[in-house]
Design an enzyme around this catalytic site. Structure first.
Site, short mmCIF file in Angstrom:
data_model
loop_
_atom_site.label_atom_id
_atom_site.label_comp_id
_atom_site.label_asym_id
_atom_site.label_seq_id
_atom_site.Cartn_x
_atom_site.Cartn_y
_atom_site.Cartn_z
N GLU A 142 75.92 55.18 18.44
CA GLU A 142 75.72 56.35 19.31
C GLU A 142 76.91 57.28 19.26
O GLU A 142 78.02 56.88 18.90
CB GLU A 142 75.42 55.90 20.75
CG GLU A 142 76.41 54.88 21.33
CD GLU A 142 77.37 55.47 22.35
OE1 GLU A 142 77.64 56.69 22.29
OE2 GLU A 142 77.84 54.71 23.22
N CYS B 226 80.24 55.13 12.86
CA CYS B 226 80.74 54.25 11.79
C CYS B 226 82.21 53.89 11.91
O CYS B 226 82.58 52.72 11.75
CB CYS B 226 80.46 54.86 10.43
SG CYS B 226 81.40 56.36 10.04
N ASP C 63 78.52 46.67 6.45
CA ASP C 63 78.47 47.96 7.15
C ASP C 63 77.63 47.81 8.41
O ASP C 63 76.41 47.72 8.35
CB ASP C 63 77.86 49.02 6.23
CG ASP C 63 77.88 50.41 6.84
OD1 ASP C 63 78.37 50.57 7.98
OD2 ASP C 63 77.41 51.35 6.16
N HIS D 39 81.86 58.61 5.85
CA HIS D 39 81.29 57.35 6.31
C HIS D 39 82.23 56.21 5.94
O HIS D 39 82.75 56.15 4.82
CB HIS D 39 79.91 57.09 5.71
CG HIS D 39 79.29 55.82 6.20
ND1 HIS D 39 78.95 55.62 7.52
CD2 HIS D 39 78.99 54.66 5.55
CE1 HIS D 39 78.45 54.40 7.66
NE2 HIS D 39 78.47 53.80 6.49
N ARG E 215 80.94 48.06 27.22
CA ARG E 215 79.57 47.86 26.73
C ARG E 215 78.95 49.15 26.24
O ARG E 215 77.77 49.44 26.47
CB ARG E 215 78.70 47.19 27.79
CG ARG E 215 79.29 45.88 28.31
CD ARG E 215 78.33 45.14 29.19
NE ARG E 215 77.20 44.59 28.43
CZ ARG E 215 77.25 43.47 27.70
NH1 ARG E 215 78.39 42.78 27.62
NH2 ARG E 215 76.19 43.06 27.05
#
Length: 265
Positions: free
Chosen positions: A42, A72, A124, A109, A67
């Site tokens: 997110e 990435c 990943d 990424h 939490r």
């Protein structure tokens, strides 16, 4: 990268996995699958106007104790620290996500390369709905299927391409080489990804969670759930409904009245 045993215990509790976890491909697969199923992908802090820190202490606080999820750089920085704490040899790599238009994107990424006695494996946990659930061996035409997720690696010279299969069709996800990346490389890419107007993470809201038989993806106002029986979609009606979806589908709780820059209602 220092990751204490106390945080390791908290991390394993967060992903609902029990020790011991000896260094092995089996343990590695268990960790990555549990991580993907428990910690959402997110970008909500960006849309709240908050900075994205790659400091390990901040990541432990956010992804484990608070939490929350992340994207990435956050997921894979935490995963690298966890794996190194468990005794794995890990190298950070960088990739270019493939654009549908064919335009060349920056290397924004983060992924990991893990060395095991049997060889090297790509790990990943930070790609979201189409991402890997298990490690995949660094070999041409190597494939891995876990539940509804099916991936393969292709090699062409110095470049590797990770692909995903949907309905019999292979689609490119990202390309990478084996040049090690360091924290300054990730900090530059993270700054672009979290602040530049052309970044999709600045212009769109997303939350994603991947389990073997249920892939849930929220992009702006569209919630998509893919299960073995097919695909269903739902439209988020208003800001209050958005908060309910984030908590109900992804376990992401925000105070009532919280508003994000995107989507616009």
């Amino acid at each position: 990268m220092v990751f204490e045993s106390l945080e390791l215990d908290a991390y394993l509790q967060r992903i609902r996995l029990a020790a011991p976890l000896p260094v092995s491909i089996e343990s590695l697969a268990s960790i990555t699958e549990a991580h993907a199923a428990s910690i959402p992908f997110e970008n909500l802090d960006i849309l709240l106007g908050l900075p994205i820190s790659l400091d390990l202490e901040a990541l432990v606080r956010k992804l484990i104790h608070n939490r929350r999820g992340g994207y990435c750089f956050e997921h894979n920085t935490l995963m690298r620290a966890v794996l190194e704490c468990l005794g794995y040899q890990v190298t950070g790599l960088g990739a270019r996500v493939v654009s549908e238009s064919g335009a060349v994107r920056p290397r924004t990424h983060m992924l990991l390369l893990v060395e095991l006695p049997a060889g090297h494996y790509v790990v990943d946990v930070g790609f979201g709905g189409d991402g890997l659930l298990h490690p995949i061996a660094l070999q041409h035409d190597e494939s891995v299927r876990v539940g509804m997720s099916h991936h393969r690696l292709r090699n062409e010279g110095s470049l590797w391409m990770l692909q995903v299969e949907h309905d019999g069709r292979w689609t490119d996800l990202y390309s990478f080489d084996l040049a090690p990346q360091w924290l300054p490389d990730y900090e530059v890419a993270n700054h672009f990804t979290s602040t530049h107007p052309s970044s999709p993470f600045v212009a769109n809201l997303t939350a994603q969670l991947v389990r073997r038989q249920r892939h849930v993806v929220l992009r702006n106002r569209t919630l998509t759930v893919r299960e073995p029986g097919g695909l269903t979609t739902q439209t988020v009606r208003d800001p209050a409904h958005l908060l309910a979806v984030l908590e109900g589908e992804f376990g992401l709780a925000f105070p009532p009245g919280s508003r994000f820059r995107r989507p616009e209602f």
